[in-house]
Design a protein around this motif. Sequence first.
Motif, PDB file in Angstrom:
ATOM      1  N   LEU A  18       0.826  -1.209   0.000  1.00  0.00           N
ATOM      2  CA  LEU A  18       0.000   0.000   0.000  1.00  0.00           C
ATOM      3  C   LEU A  18       0.861   1.260   0.000  1.00  0.00           C
ATOM      4  O   LEU A  18       0.565   2.225  -0.710  1.00  0.00           O
ATOM      5  N   THR A  19       1.951   1.239   0.765  1.00  0.00           N
ATOM      6  CA  THR A  19       2.845   2.401   0.818  1.00  0.00           C
ATOM      7  C   THR A  19       3.494   2.664  -0.528  1.00  0.00           C
ATOM      8  O   THR A  19       3.534   3.805  -1.007  1.00  0.00           O
ATOM      9  N   ALA A  22       0.875   3.991  -3.047  1.00  0.00           N
ATOM     10  CA  ALA A  22       0.510   5.383  -2.802  1.00  0.00           C
ATOM     11  C   ALA A  22       1.645   6.322  -3.195  1.00  0.00           C
ATOM     12  O   ALA A  22       1.422   7.362  -3.834  1.00  0.00           O
ATOM     13  N   VAL A  25       1.879   6.612  -7.049  1.00  0.00           N
ATOM     14  CA  VAL A  25       0.840   7.486  -7.603  1.00  0.00           C
ATOM     15  C   VAL A  25       1.212   8.954  -7.381  1.00  0.00           C
ATOM     16  O   VAL A  25       1.071   9.796  -8.279  1.00  0.00           O
ATOM     17  N   MET A  26       1.709   9.269  -6.203  1.00  0.00           N
ATOM     18  CA  MET A  26       2.074  10.661  -5.898  1.00  0.00           C
ATOM     19  C   MET A  26       3.243  11.128  -6.758  1.00  0.00           C
ATOM     20  O   MET A  26       3.266  12.275  -7.222  1.00  0.00           O
ATOM     21  N   TRP A 227       3.310  17.104  -4.314  1.00  0.00           N
ATOM     22  CA  TRP A 227       3.099  15.669  -4.492  1.00  0.00           C
ATOM     23  C   TRP A 227       4.335  14.867  -4.120  1.00  0.00           C
ATOM     24  O   TRP A 227       4.239  13.780  -3.523  1.00  0.00           O
ATOM     25  N   THR A 234       5.064   9.606   2.949  1.00  0.00           N
ATOM     26  CA  THR A 234       4.449   8.275   2.990  1.00  0.00           C
ATOM     27  C   THR A 234       5.491   7.193   3.231  1.00  0.00           C
ATOM     28  O   THR A 234       5.304   6.293   4.067  1.00  0.00           O
TER      29      THR A 234
END
Length: 280
Positions: A18-19, A22, A25-26, A227, A234
């Motif tokens: 998940l990290t 994410a 995507v950023m 971003w 993150t």
Amino acid sequence: MVVYRFLATPRWLGYAALTVAAATVMVLLGLWQLDRYHQRAEINARIDAGTSATPVPLTSVVDAPTGAAGTVGPLPAEHTEWTRVTVTGRYDPAHEILVRGRTVEGAVGFEVLTPLVLSDGTAVLVDRGWVRPASSGALTAPDVPPAPTGSVTVAGRLRPPESRGGRPQEVNGHAEIRRITPSAIATAVPYALFDAYVSSDEPAAGLTAVPAEKQNALQNAGYVLQWWLFAAMTLYGYVYLARREARGPAPANLLDEEPDDPEPAPAHTTASRTAGTHPD
């Protein structure tokens, strides 16, 4: 290290996936904003360059239309926008169009769009400038200075067609549109049009030159940093949680676990007890 074996458990593998997703995507969103920054910076550079550039013939920048009346020529290349061009012809005031809802210096008015017919019978739309609405309201045609007669040479900035434009509509005796789209306007004029228009640098008296609006490239640069900072935070958050897990639960306060020391007996009590046990 042994203490980090928990990272291979399903729960922590899920956290890692998940990290990474994410953060990826950023980063991609940051790259997209970086591309937008370069695009807008390039447009601003063309606007600045056109301020002092020597005008070039219109047909050296965009191909003339070769079809029948009611059609348009090829679309100009994207990098030609804001190029200063020059073109010679005769204005056709009979097919002049007012572009409503245009704002200049905070005021809403009309831009005056007049076809300029070239010697070969084709035409290019010329934005002759901006004019305030009539005092009686926007539904009344404003007082527009007439276009020059005879052969004229116009210098101005090349602008691409605007999207979602429609055919001119008759409004109280004058033609109006909301968006400048030559392909839609061509169906209402008796000649083929260039698929672009020219924004005049030198409007007639009573008209205001439409300023070139620069793009806000710095806004996109700020989004890039935003971003990418989110992506770094993150990843850092995952590392922080993993290290805390590896250290285990925080040790309890040793002072809280130890029993309280007994209070010492008063000195006189101890002495009396000692005296009481002394043999006679």
